[in-house]
Motif scaffolding. Structure first.
Motif, PDB file in Angstrom:
ATOM      1  N   GLU A   1      45.526  43.824  32.341  1.00 51.54           N
ATOM      2  CA  GLU A   1      45.519  42.597  33.152  1.00 51.54           C
ATOM      3  C   GLU A   1      46.556  42.621  34.273  1.00 51.54           C
ATOM      4  OE1 GLU A   1      43.942  39.080  34.450  1.00 51.54           O
ATOM      5  OE2 GLU A   1      43.136  40.307  32.829  1.00 51.54           O
ATOM      6  N   PRO A   2      47.785  43.094  34.027  1.00 57.17           N
ATOM      7  CA  PRO A   2      48.759  43.133  35.133  1.00 57.17           C
ATOM      8  C   PRO A   2      48.366  44.085  36.266  1.00 57.17           C
ATOM      9  CG  PRO A   2      49.876  43.302  33.023  1.00 57.17           C
ATOM     10  CD  PRO A   2      48.413  43.434  32.748  1.00 57.17           C
ATOM     11  N   LYS A   3      47.479  45.020  35.997  1.00 55.49           N
ATOM     12  CA  LYS A   3      47.059  45.992  37.015  1.00 55.49           C
ATOM     13  C   LYS A   3      45.906  45.474  37.876  1.00 55.49           C
ATOM     14  CE  LYS A   3      49.826  49.372  35.925  1.00 55.49           C
ATOM     15  NZ  LYS A   3      50.917  49.696  36.830  1.00 55.49           N
ATOM     16  N   PHE A   4      45.192  44.465  37.396  1.00 58.05           N
ATOM     17  CA  PHE A   4      44.053  43.949  38.138  1.00 58.05           C
ATOM     18  C   PHE A   4      44.509  43.133  39.341  1.00 58.05           C
ATOM     19  CE2 PHE A   4      41.499  43.863  33.950  1.00 58.05           C
ATOM     20  CZ  PHE A   4      41.082  45.169  34.153  1.00 58.05           C
ATOM     21  N   GLN A   5      43.744  43.205  40.405  1.00 63.11           N
ATOM     22  CA  GLN A   5      44.018  42.404  41.587  1.00 63.11           C
ATOM     23  C   GLN A   5      43.471  40.997  41.375  1.00 63.11           C
ATOM     24  OE1 GLN A   5      42.264  44.499  44.876  1.00 63.11           O
ATOM     25  NE2 GLN A   5      43.385  46.386  44.424  1.00 63.11           N
ATOM     26  N   ASP A   6      43.987  40.068  42.153  1.00 62.66           N
ATOM     27  CA  ASP A   6      43.553  38.677  42.029  1.00 62.66           C
ATOM     28  C   ASP A   6      42.076  38.486  42.378  1.00 62.66           C
ATOM     29  OD1 ASP A   6      46.048  37.885  41.189  1.00 62.66           O
ATOM     30  OD2 ASP A   6      46.709  37.264  43.180  1.00 62.66           O
ATOM     31  N   ASN A   7      41.523  39.386  43.177  1.00 69.34           N
ATOM     32  CA  ASN A   7      40.126  39.237  43.578  1.00 69.34           C
ATOM     33  C   ASN A   7      39.163  40.002  42.663  1.00 69.34           C
ATOM     34  OD1 ASN A   7      40.764  41.816  44.341  1.00 69.34           O
ATOM     35  ND2 ASN A   7      39.870  41.671  46.378  1.00 69.34           N
ATOM     36  N   MET A   8      39.593  40.331  41.465  1.00 70.07           N
ATOM     37  CA  MET A   8      38.734  40.942  40.449  1.00 70.07           C
ATOM     38  C   MET A   8      38.402  39.866  39.427  1.00 70.07           C
ATOM     39  SD  MET A   8      40.654  44.562  39.887  1.00 70.07           S
ATOM     40  CE  MET A   8      40.716  45.794  41.146  1.00 70.07           C
ATOM     41  N   TYR A   9      37.129  39.531  39.318  1.00 67.06           N
ATOM     42  CA  TYR A   9      36.741  38.341  38.548  1.00 67.06           C
ATOM     43  C   TYR A   9      36.010  38.614  37.245  1.00 67.06           C
ATOM     44  CZ  TYR A   9      38.143  35.750  42.632  1.00 67.06           C
ATOM     45  OH  TYR A   9      38.880  35.207  43.639  1.00 67.06           O
TER      46      TYR A   9
END
Length: 171
Positions: A118-126
């Motif tokens: 989760e910390p590696k995901f970008q904010d625009n990954m839904y």
């Protein structure tokens, strides 16, 4: 348990390429009991017909036994109960229903994997993330199209890609 998962999330967030060599020890009685507590007791039962309420009748014994099987690598998930849910278009969508104990283990693994990734995901990954939805993704796309220059658009249709009604199909 939360502090251990938080430490994993911090390591993932703060290190460029974190290495996690041993996570299996995190699946312990404390985490499994927490997962039991969080699971919805109104969900369908698997092939063993054991509900959350029935599992909780001997919770300490059941969890201890589960931990032993996990540590001894003797735990084997049960086959999922396959049911078909009708869709608006007249077709049916396959659904696999796990037994309750498997749901506990799945949630424990989900918590550990989320702490790592989760910390590696970008904010625009839904996709399939907590506090995100297809509505938020659509709003993001609309805002992006409206406010930034777009060089290309890709349209891919994967409708029905994971549906399978034949024998031997992996779903």
């Amino acid at each position: 348990m939360e502090t251990k998962l938080e430490r994993i999330a911090d390591k993932s967030r703060n290190e460029k390429r974190p290495i996690f060599t041993s996570l299996y020890h995190l699946i312990n009685e404390e985490l499994l009991k927490q997962c039991h507590k969080e699971l919805d007791g109104n969900k369908a039962e698997g092939i063993d017909n054991v509900s959350k309420k029935e599992y909780a009748e001997n919770l300490d014994k059941n969890i201890k036994d589960l931990v032993i099987r996990l540590k001894n690598k003797a735990y084997k998930p049960a086959p999922a109960l396959r049911v078909y849910i009708p869709k608006d278009n007249g077709k049916r969508r396959p659904l696999g229903i796990s037994i309750y104990e498997d749901k506990i283990v799945q949630l424990a693994l989900k918590k550990i994997l989320e702490a790592i990734y989760e910390p590696k995901f970008q904010d625009n990954m839904y996709g399939f993330r907590a506090n995100n939805s297809c509505h938020k993704a659509i709003k993001y796309v609309h805002k992006s199209i409206s406010t930034t220059r777009i060089n290309y658009i890709v349209d891919a249709d994967i409708k029905g890609f994971f549906e399978c009604d034949r024998v031997g199909c992996i779903v």
